[in-house]
Design a protein around this motif. Structure first.
Motif, mmCIF file in Angstrom:
data_model
loop_
_atom_site.group_PDB
_atom_site.id
_atom_site.type_symbol
_atom_site.label_atom_id
_atom_site.label_comp_id
_atom_site.label_asym_id
_atom_site.label_seq_id
_atom_site.Cartn_x
_atom_site.Cartn_y
_atom_site.Cartn_z
ATOM 1 N N ARG B 47 19.062 92.364 41.198
ATOM 2 C CA ARG B 47 19.638 91.395 42.137
ATOM 3 C C ARG B 47 18.706 90.199 42.296
ATOM 4 N NH1 ARG B 47 24.737 92.777 43.227
ATOM 5 N NH2 ARG B 47 24.635 91.309 44.937
ATOM 6 N N SER B 48 19.288 89.025 42.411
ATOM 7 C CA SER B 48 18.489 87.803 42.614
ATOM 8 C C SER B 48 18.660 87.321 44.046
ATOM 9 C CB SER B 48 18.972 86.702 41.678
ATOM 10 O OG SER B 48 18.860 87.148 40.359
ATOM 11 N N TYR B 49 17.553 86.928 44.684
ATOM 12 C CA TYR B 49 17.580 86.412 46.066
ATOM 13 C C TYR B 49 16.901 85.044 46.103
ATOM 14 C CZ TYR B 49 19.013 91.069 47.488
ATOM 15 O OH TYR B 49 19.717 92.242 47.632
ATOM 16 N N GLU B 53 16.099 84.342 51.788
ATOM 17 C CA GLU B 53 17.264 85.227 51.917
ATOM 18 C C GLU B 53 16.809 86.655 52.244
ATOM 19 O OE1 GLU B 53 21.353 86.309 49.426
ATOM 20 O OE2 GLU B 53 19.788 85.144 48.446
ATOM 21 N N ILE B 55 16.866 90.646 52.142
ATOM 22 C CA ILE B 55 17.296 91.728 51.240
ATOM 23 C C ILE B 55 17.937 92.808 52.109
ATOM 24 C CG2 ILE B 55 16.477 93.482 49.578
ATOM 25 C CD1 ILE B 55 14.246 91.281 48.930
ATOM 26 N N PHE B 56 17.296 93.121 53.218
ATOM 27 C CA PHE B 56 17.935 93.930 54.259
ATOM 28 C C PHE B 56 17.311 93.590 55.602
ATOM 29 C CE2 PHE B 56 14.892 96.949 52.187
ATOM 30 C CZ PHE B 56 13.989 97.108 53.229
ATOM 31 N N ARG B 57 18.018 94.005 56.675
ATOM 32 C CA ARG B 57 17.520 93.717 58.026
ATOM 33 C C ARG B 57 17.212 95.013 58.766
ATOM 34 N NH1 ARG B 57 19.348 88.235 59.679
ATOM 35 N NH2 ARG B 57 20.742 87.518 58.045
ATOM 36 N N GLU B 60 19.772 98.148 59.877
ATOM 37 C CA GLU B 60 20.882 98.420 58.949
ATOM 38 C C GLU B 60 20.649 99.754 58.247
ATOM 39 O OE1 GLU B 60 22.094 93.920 57.450
ATOM 40 O OE2 GLU B 60 20.973 95.258 56.135
ATOM 41 N N THR B 61 21.757 100.440 57.902
ATOM 42 C CA THR B 61 21.576 101.719 57.197
ATOM 43 C C THR B 61 21.043 101.452 55.790
ATOM 44 O OG1 THR B 61 23.473 102.501 58.406
ATOM 45 C CG2 THR B 61 22.732 103.878 56.587
ATOM 46 N N GLY B 62 19.962 102.140 55.457
ATOM 47 C CA GLY B 62 19.376 101.952 54.129
ATOM 48 C C GLY B 62 19.947 102.930 53.128
ATOM 49 N N LEU B 63 20.056 102.486 51.896
ATOM 50 C CA LEU B 63 20.640 103.353 50.864
ATOM 51 C C LEU B 63 19.657 103.622 49.725
ATOM 52 C CD1 LEU B 63 23.463 104.628 50.362
ATOM 53 C CD2 LEU B 63 23.945 102.705 48.889
ATOM 54 N N TYR B 66 13.726 99.194 46.660
ATOM 55 C CA TYR B 66 13.712 98.008 45.795
ATOM 56 C C TYR B 66 12.331 97.853 45.157
ATOM 57 C CZ TYR B 66 18.049 96.529 48.103
ATOM 58 O OH TYR B 66 19.334 96.462 48.574
ATOM 59 N N GLU B 103 19.740 108.448 54.777
ATOM 60 C CA GLU B 103 20.414 107.188 55.109
ATOM 61 C C GLU B 103 20.095 106.794 56.547
ATOM 62 O OE1 GLU B 103 24.485 106.286 54.121
ATOM 63 O OE2 GLU B 103 24.377 107.651 52.433
ATOM 64 N N ARG B 106 17.021 100.948 58.642
ATOM 65 C CA ARG B 106 15.781 100.352 58.113
ATOM 66 C C ARG B 106 14.836 100.047 59.281
ATOM 67 N NH1 ARG B 106 15.670 100.682 52.497
ATOM 68 N NH2 ARG B 106 17.586 99.879 51.607
ATOM 69 N N PHE B 122 19.091 103.351 44.088
ATOM 70 C CA PHE B 122 19.784 103.858 45.268
ATOM 71 C C PHE B 122 20.118 105.353 45.198
ATOM 72 C CE2 PHE B 122 20.600 99.345 44.889
ATOM 73 C CZ PHE B 122 20.056 98.932 46.089
#
Lengths: 347, 173
Positions: B47-49, B53, B55-57, B60-63, B66, B103, B106, B122
């Motif tokens: 994935r490109s960011y 940006e 990547i996660f906050r 939020e539920t992590g899966l 990275y 799960e 984060r 993941f």
């Protein structure tokens, strides 16, 4: 767990309605192409665990897919070429018996007894035979029509076979490519939802088909024990009708009664047939279903009844057969999507 | 010399090699054979960011985890606008590995400091790997368990030191 705001709920509802409209439009415009894809998807869901097992013991994916694919379609072809002519002949024989009047004789017995009672009450005479004969003849001619339709759908079958092979072999790669197109913000959520849908859907489809297969086999055996003629036709129908909860099993029993009455010209097997179907129902509810269908994907009886009625209204007998599995699939997708959104709260 | 396909293939091969090198340096995949690394590479999501940006906050539920393939990712805590950076991760470093096992929400934010490429690994893909290639799947899970055990040991050690410090302060009082 996060609570969704009213606006989000309304947006999800509008999105859901929009998807329904788009789905309905696509079904009308490209129904056969979509159905090819859906049938292929269902078969690939059924075969995927065995291909995974082969991969686990070191067989490359392409070879594993080819082996399972050849085995499955050989089995289906073998069943088709051996069982279909027998079932077809049985159906023709039953249809012939209706025309030679065995059904008429049996119904006339009921008619005579009812008319006897009506005469005592001073009511008019009651004619049942023509109505029942007509209903049964139309139903059976539909079965024959469908059977010949299936035989001539070679191109359709070829397309399903082709699509199934590629979904099995390249399913993961296709999924990865599709996921790569999802924007970063929704990426993890999409991945999680797809995984859960895949898991629940696979378990649900394998469960209901295994259940129908077991009940079909048990019904065939029970009908053979009771001595119902054309027991294979009855067993096959009972297995298929089992896909329709609540209405399916009584319909299977009714069909068995009609066939036995038509073939033997007497009602003597009726009670054993009904008792056998009650026993089968209990075995299914308490033994087979708990082992085959996960509790989490079972549906509310009201939803089931509504689905069957809607399926019958729009697509006839096949609509009734596939309405519940279709709603089950939709139910799994919707609930995973809803829970996924609740957990990730992307807005 | 000017065969474009040859140049393109050479370039692609070089890129694949550099990706394998990135993976080789990640503790979860270290000591895996080239063939095993290629199997891992097939299930990773690239994935490109853009700079800034998320990547996660936090929350939020992590899966899953990275790996930074190229760029820099800051791990921060706190609400947007009042965030505190706790670490800056660069090429080959990884984050979010706890979500591979559970799960859970984060515990921090991950934000790209410059234009960044990450590789996502993941839970569903790990489960699939355990299904189709249990030997490789188990060795990855074992390495993951070892990393978490080391971290736990480190925490216990820190906890012990803190306890000793508290005891010292209480004695001095």
């Amino acid at each position: 767990m996060n609570e969704l705001s009213l606006t989000t709920k309304i947006l999800i509802f509008i999105l859901f309605l929009l998807l329904l409209v788009i789905g309905w439009y696509l079904l009308n415009v490209a129904g056969s192409i979509i159905s090819i894809f859906l049938v292929a998807l269902v078969i690939s869901f059924l075969l995927a665990p065995s291909v995974d097992t082969l991969e686990r013991i070191g067989v490359p994916r392409l070879l594993g897919t080819t082996v399972m694919f050849v085995l499955f379609f050989s089995l289906v072809s073998a069943v088709f070429y051996t069982v279909t002519p027998i079932i077809y002949e049985e159906a023709v024989r039953v249809q012939h018996r209706i025309s030679v009047g065995a059904l008429r004789n049996a119904i006339q017995q009921v008619e005579a007894s009812v008319n006897e009672q009506l005469r005592i009450l001073g009511a008019v005479e009651w004619k049942l035979a023509p109505y029942v004969e007509n209903i049964v003849r139309v139903a059976l001619s539909n079965i024959l029509g469908v059977a010949s339709g299936v035989v001539y759908s070679v191109i359709y079958i070829f397309m399903v076979v082709f699509a199934t092979f590629f979904l099995l072999k390249d399913g993961r790669r296709i999924k990865k490519s599709l996921i790569s197109a999802v924007p970063n913000r929704f990426f993890e959520m999409t991945l999680s939802i797809i995984h859960k849908i895949e898991w629940s859907l696979g378990a649900y489809l394998r469960g209901i088909l295994l259940d129908a297969f077991v009940i079909g086999l048990l019904s065939t055996f029970a009908m053979w024990l009771i001595g119902v003629p054309n027991f294979m036709l009855v067993g096959l129908a009972a297995g298929m009708f089992n896909l329709v909860p609540y209405l399916g099993p009584p319909t299977g029993a009714l069909l068995a009664v009609i066939i036995s009455v038509v073939s033997l010209g007497t009602w003597e097997k009726t009670i054993p047939i009904i008792l056998a179907f009650i026993a089968l129902r209990l075995i299914d509810d308490f033994l087979v279903q708990p082992m085959t269908i996960s509790k989490s994907v079972r549906m509310h009886p009201l939803v089931v009844i509504f689905a069957i009625l809607a399926g019958g209204q729009f697509f006839g007998i096949f609509g009734m057969l596939f309405a519940v599995p279709a709603v089950g699939v939709f139910n799994v997708i919707l609930s995973e999507f809803y829970h996924g959104i609740q957990r990730y709260r992307p807005i | 010399m000017s065969n474009p396909i040859l140049w393109r293939n050479l370039f692609r091969q070089k890129k694949a090699e550099s990706l394998l090198n990135v993976l080789r340096n990640v503790p979860i995949f270290e000591d895996l054979s080239r063939l095993e690394l290629k199997s891992i590479e097939r299930i990773l999501h690239r994935r490109s960011y853009r700079r800034g940006e998320y990547i996660f906050r936090e929350g939020e539920t992590g899966l899953g985890m990275y790996i930074v393939e190229e760029g820099a990712v800051a791990i921060t805590v706190g609400e947007p606008g009042h965030e505190k950076e706790i670490s800056l991760l660069r090429n080959g470093e990884f984050f979010g590995e706890m979500a591979l096992l559970r799960e859970d929400p984060r515990s921090a934010n991950a934000v790209a400091r410059v234009d960044t490429i990450v590789l996502g690994f993941f839970q569903p893909d790990l489960l699939q790997l355990l299904e189709t290639n249990p030997r490789l799947g188990v060795s990855v899970v074992m390495r993951l368990a070892r990393i978490i055990a080391e971290r736990l040991q480190h925490l216990l050690h820190e906890n012990k030191q803190l306890q000793e410090r508290v005891d010292e302060l209480e004695r001095d009082r």
